[in-house]
Design a protein around this motif. Sequence first.
Motif, PDB file in Angstrom:
ATOM      1  N   THR A 248     110.017  36.791  47.485  1.00 48.30           N
ATOM      2  CA  THR A 248     110.793  35.577  47.215  1.00 48.30           C
ATOM      3  C   THR A 248     111.544  35.699  45.897  1.00 48.30           C
ATOM      4  O   THR A 248     111.117  36.436  44.987  1.00 48.30           O
ATOM      5  N   ASP A 249     112.643  34.959  45.795  1.00 47.81           N
ATOM      6  CA  ASP A 249     113.389  34.857  44.540  1.00 47.81           C
ATOM      7  C   ASP A 249     113.075  33.546  43.807  1.00 47.81           C
ATOM      8  O   ASP A 249     113.627  33.285  42.739  1.00 47.81           O
ATOM      9  N   ASP A 250     112.206  32.742  44.376  1.00 48.00           N
ATOM     10  CA  ASP A 250     111.869  31.425  43.817  1.00 48.00           C
ATOM     11  C   ASP A 250     110.856  31.599  42.680  1.00 48.00           C
ATOM     12  O   ASP A 250     109.669  31.863  42.920  1.00 48.00           O
ATOM     13  N   GLU A 251     111.325  31.467  41.441  1.00 51.81           N
ATOM     14  CA  GLU A 251     110.464  31.699  40.285  1.00 51.81           C
ATOM     15  C   GLU A 251     109.318  30.691  40.207  1.00 51.81           C
ATOM     16  O   GLU A 251     108.196  31.038  39.814  1.00 51.81           O
ATOM     17  N   ASP A 252     109.589  29.453  40.552  1.00 52.46           N
ATOM     18  CA  ASP A 252     108.530  28.439  40.524  1.00 52.46           C
ATOM     19  C   ASP A 252     107.450  28.777  41.545  1.00 52.46           C
ATOM     20  O   ASP A 252     106.252  28.627  41.267  1.00 52.46           O
TER      21      ASP A 252
ATOM     22  N   THR B 269     104.415  32.333  50.525  1.00 50.89           N
ATOM     23  CA  THR B 269     105.871  32.501  50.409  1.00 50.89           C
ATOM     24  C   THR B 269     106.571  32.339  51.754  1.00 50.89           C
ATOM     25  O   THR B 269     107.803  32.202  51.795  1.00 50.89           O
TER      26      THR B 269
ATOM     27  N   THR C 123     100.963  33.056  41.872  1.00 50.68           N
ATOM     28  CA  THR C 123     100.217  33.836  40.880  1.00 50.68           C
ATOM     29  C   THR C 123      98.993  33.068  40.408  1.00 50.68           C
ATOM     30  O   THR C 123      97.903  33.645  40.240  1.00 50.68           O
TER      31      THR C 123
ATOM     32  N   ARG D 269     102.459  41.191  41.512  1.00 48.99           N
ATOM     33  CA  ARG D 269     103.791  40.979  40.933  1.00 48.99           C
ATOM     34  C   ARG D 269     104.860  41.648  41.785  1.00 48.99           C
ATOM     35  O   ARG D 269     105.898  41.044  42.095  1.00 48.99           O
TER      36      ARG D 269
ATOM     37  N   LYS E 250     106.718  31.773  42.658  1.00 48.07           N
ATOM     38  CA  LYS E 250     105.988  32.940  42.154  1.00 48.07           C
ATOM     39  C   LYS E 250     104.877  32.513  41.193  1.00 48.07           C
ATOM     40  O   LYS E 250     103.767  33.056  41.230  1.00 48.07           O
ATOM     41  N   MET E 251     105.190  31.548  40.341  1.00 46.46           N
ATOM     42  CA  MET E 251     104.185  31.069  39.387  1.00 46.46           C
ATOM     43  C   MET E 251     103.022  30.407  40.116  1.00 46.46           C
ATOM     44  O   MET E 251     101.849  30.668  39.813  1.00 46.46           O
TER      45      MET E 251
ATOM     46  N   ASP F 254     107.810  39.713  43.946  1.00 49.00           N
ATOM     47  CA  ASP F 254     109.226  39.969  43.697  1.00 49.00           C
ATOM     48  C   ASP F 254     109.951  40.364  44.978  1.00 49.00           C
ATOM     49  O   ASP F 254     111.140  40.069  45.149  1.00 49.00           O
TER      50      ASP F 254
END
Length: 286
Positions: A23-27, A65, A33, A16, A29-30, A20
């Motif tokens: 990247t700032d790209d939330e999609d 990323t 993960t 996590r 990150k998912m 963080d």
Amino acid sequence: MKVHYECAPCFLRQAREALDLATDDEDLKMKVTEKILTMLSENFHEGAVSNVLGTDMHRTIKHETGNRDPYSRERVICNEIALKFLPEVERIVKENDGLESYLKAAIAGNVIDFGALGLNSDMESLITETMRKDFAVDDSGELEEALKNSSTVLYLADNVGEIVFDKLLIKKLKEYDVKVTVALKEKPILNDACIPDALSIGLDEVAELASTGTDSIGVIYGDVSEEFKELLQASDMVIAKGLGNYEGLTEMDLGDKPVFSLLNAKCEPVARSIGVAVGDNVLLRL
């Protein structure tokens, strides 16, 4: 070192934090993960090697990323912390100029580790506290004897910032008339030190610099370059800093070569494997 059950949540915490930073790209990150969870579910089991899994996880984050150095800002912070404390550490070691003081200084640098302790750790307080502690495991007598009988020392570096204090110890080692070679990572991973980081603090002024040929966390024998393997074989003794190198070296056949692990036991699994408490200073012949 084999994984312990606590390693699983630690991997997820590191993932996590690294995501963080990367990247700032939330999609994205998912998606990353999900890949990490799949990788861990397939490979996290009794007998798995901790620094191998950690290396695979952080390489996945970098690759997916496109960020080759998520901890680049933390690298700067680590150096700033170390350089801020350097005059005080130098003052302390000069009060007692024996080898043990310089070994403690190097271990104090080992607490500058956002990977093991997290991004919100109070590194400055940890350095001060660590400098006051005695060794919970103290094989310094064997280390000094090995120095007297050696011509070449391979010094396995750990983190950026930490290498500022390593430089103090290496200067002291040179009093034993040994040639010291410091091995650093070929490419960034976590806040591990690379050759440019070492050059930036003048580590080349006191030692030869070499690359492990890879970006593994600690040493993974099947992952390092042939040149590094030759260097490891040719060196009379090894001093290894930090948790990652401890995790990797305990999975290798070290033969009769004197190999010493110098670390602060920053997590329960490492402390348990050595037989000390979390936060203890360790100088252990492997």
